[in-house]
Design an enzyme around this catalytic site. Sequence first.
Site, PDB file in Angstrom:
ATOM      1  N   HIS A 230     -28.719 -13.285  53.207  1.00  0.00           N
ATOM      2  CA  HIS A 230     -28.212 -12.573  52.027  1.00  0.00           C
ATOM      3  C   HIS A 230     -27.233 -11.465  52.437  1.00  0.00           C
ATOM      4  O   HIS A 230     -26.099 -11.402  51.964  1.00  0.00           O
ATOM      5  CB  HIS A 230     -29.399 -11.978  51.253  1.00  0.00           C
ATOM      6  N   GLU A 231     -27.682 -10.608  53.327  1.00  0.00           N
ATOM      7  CA  GLU A 231     -26.831  -9.483  53.732  1.00  0.00           C
ATOM      8  C   GLU A 231     -25.587  -9.979  54.463  1.00  0.00           C
ATOM      9  O   GLU A 231     -24.517  -9.384  54.353  1.00  0.00           O
ATOM     10  CB  GLU A 231     -27.619  -8.484  54.589  1.00  0.00           C
TER      11      GLU A 231
ATOM     12  N   HIS B 140     -22.933 -10.766  51.976  1.00  0.00           N
ATOM     13  CA  HIS B 140     -22.162  -9.568  51.602  1.00  0.00           C
ATOM     14  C   HIS B 140     -21.131  -9.249  52.688  1.00  0.00           C
ATOM     15  O   HIS B 140     -19.995  -8.879  52.405  1.00  0.00           O
ATOM     16  CB  HIS B 140     -23.083  -8.350  51.463  1.00  0.00           C
TER      17      HIS B 140
ATOM     18  N   HIS C 285     -18.036 -11.234  52.444  1.00  0.00           N
ATOM     19  CA  HIS C 285     -17.190 -10.764  51.340  1.00  0.00           C
ATOM     20  C   HIS C 285     -16.297  -9.606  51.827  1.00  0.00           C
ATOM     21  O   HIS C 285     -15.147  -9.478  51.417  1.00  0.00           O
ATOM     22  CB  HIS C 285     -18.111 -10.307  50.201  1.00  0.00           C
TER      23      HIS C 285
HETATM   24 ZN   LIG Z   1     -27.401  -7.971  47.819  1.00  0.00          ZN
END
Ligand SMILES: [Zn+2]
Length: 675
Positions: free
Chosen positions: A464-465, A468, A471
């Site tokens: 998940h991290e 990010h 991105h």
């Molecule tokens: Zn998040």
Amino acid sequence: MTNPLLADWTTPFGLPPFADMSDDDFAPGFEASLTQARAELALITDNADAPTFENTIDALELMGETMHKVLSPFYTLAGVDSNPAREALQREFSPKLAAWGSEVSMNPKLFARVEAIWNARDTLELTPEQSRVLELTRRDFVRSGAQLEGANFDRLKEVKERLAVIGTQFTQNLLADERDWSMDLGEADLEGLPDFVVATARAAAQDAGKEGHLLTLSRSLIVPFLQFSPRRDLREVAYEAWVARGANGGDTDNRDIAAETLKLRDERAKLLGYADFASFKLETEMAKTPDAVRDLLMQVWKPAKAQADIDAGKLTEMMHADGVNGDLEAWDWRYYSEKRRAAEHDLDEAALKPYLQLDRMIEAAFDCSTRLFGLEFAPIDADLHHADARAWEVTRKGEHVAVFIGDYFARGGKRSGAWCSAMRAQQKLRGDIRPHVINVCNFAKPAKGSPALLSYDDARTLFHEFGHALHQMLSDVTYESISGTSVARDFVELPSQLYEHWLEVPEVLQQFATHADTGEPMPADMLQRMLDAGTYDQGFATVEYVASAMVDLEFHSGEVAADPMAKQADILDGMGMPSAIRMRHATPHFAHVFAGDGYSSAYYSYMWSEVMDADAFAAFEEAGGAFDAATARKLEDHILSVGGLREADELYTEFRGRLPGVEALLKGRGLDKVA
Ligand SMILES: [Zn+2]
């Protein structure tokens, strides 16, 4: 001696010179940088030349570079390795920063210049990106109250400054409560705990300078304890301590802060002409209105609650069969649920764990991005903020892309949860600036000499991290204000939640889930069982999440509650909250909502994004597979590289050809077949 924060950084890649700086450098560094930023602001507002995009909007984007140089390492340290000196500095900086924010965003001379450019925008031949930056800049000014006058103007400023102060206080109280509670576990108290929980409890004791075993409120310790300990008495004590964070009375109690926060936010919204804070907040989100959010949450709530009620019945039967009478309580759910999982899915988390090594999971996250986007990772030797942190240079076809830093282990002084931030964001206005991105997690640190092992949940957090981080790292825009994750809050979780799907791709785990002792890959049937178990207990997970999201939304909608705890109880009652499940984050420790503005009235964002991530991953599958090159290209071109260049619904539609519905999400959570 010069302040290392203010000097030119000659470190590799221009990383902050952590080794040279001390806590004493931050306050003078901050003051100097504030003075400099004020001078830069005056140059813009007092410019005798007529306002142009370059002398106003560009200049604003470039303002405050030194302040960023000082505060970026400071807030990194304050988040991952706090101490009383750093806490005091945070308390000192937060009102000053809020005041500085107001000096800029509520500056009548500056707003007049922005407004003049806005009014002339059709004649300026701006690039699409410049038009967008102008639109967002002006919108920020208006929403900050730049159009207010007189007493209202002054009051709004006061309100914002006070909110900043109590937001910091909220976090610090929470940290104090998390740090202050622990429970010694004697030999008899370790009954039923798998080796990895015992080892984590031993490491926690070592960390605290103690012998034996210690239970702390770190999520990576308390959650497995609640899952595995057959000792109902201990589970109750531990659970009650865990959910009492921020509500223990005394100096660190957050309940009054929550009430004051809600009142001030409501006042802020009304001063700006909005009905309530939720209407103000959601205007700039993809959802746009509180009703749109309520709609989504209720669509999901009904099947989730139906599933949770069925599950509660099954768990209660198991508990009674275990010889425990009475009602299933919140401290029983995880324990019986784990037993049920082991029975129904024949999945033993403890047996699974040796296959999920931290280092291999990092490799897996890297490798997926190599296959999707061509990124490559090489470890670099750099002085970072803590000995546990590591850094890699990220390249593509030999070209520098970013520096990626991972700080994975829990420790006292580290904020709980997991997060990603850009210590330096991508932009091109100041030259080709590539990002420095950090992922912070709170995984249990292994005892010396043993490999770090993750739960499947931890591995998902890691992916998940890293989503990010992608991105940020793949960002390719000119203006920092729209770079990377600078997008609507309910869109920002799309890349991160989407990336979690690659952890579920069987060939990824086949390659990277290898046993810590034997090096053997995870047996195929275990792997399949683990993936099948992915939708297990989603009634519980969805209920605890949606309850928190709904309380957050209703807190900020309509009349403001004088007693938030009473209103919280009313909202949960009205929803028919199952008695053995509590909110994922109750108000006194709901940092997403009260530590700052970020997720206030926006905790629903995770679910809003999940609607998209389920649908977006389906795009890969429809195109032929999880690593389909053309779909990856589209994802990078329309979402990962463009930041906030366009509205979120436009970006998504460009990528997918349409907007998503809630079906893929319900299917992904296994909730499409209930009630
Ligand atoms: Zn998040």
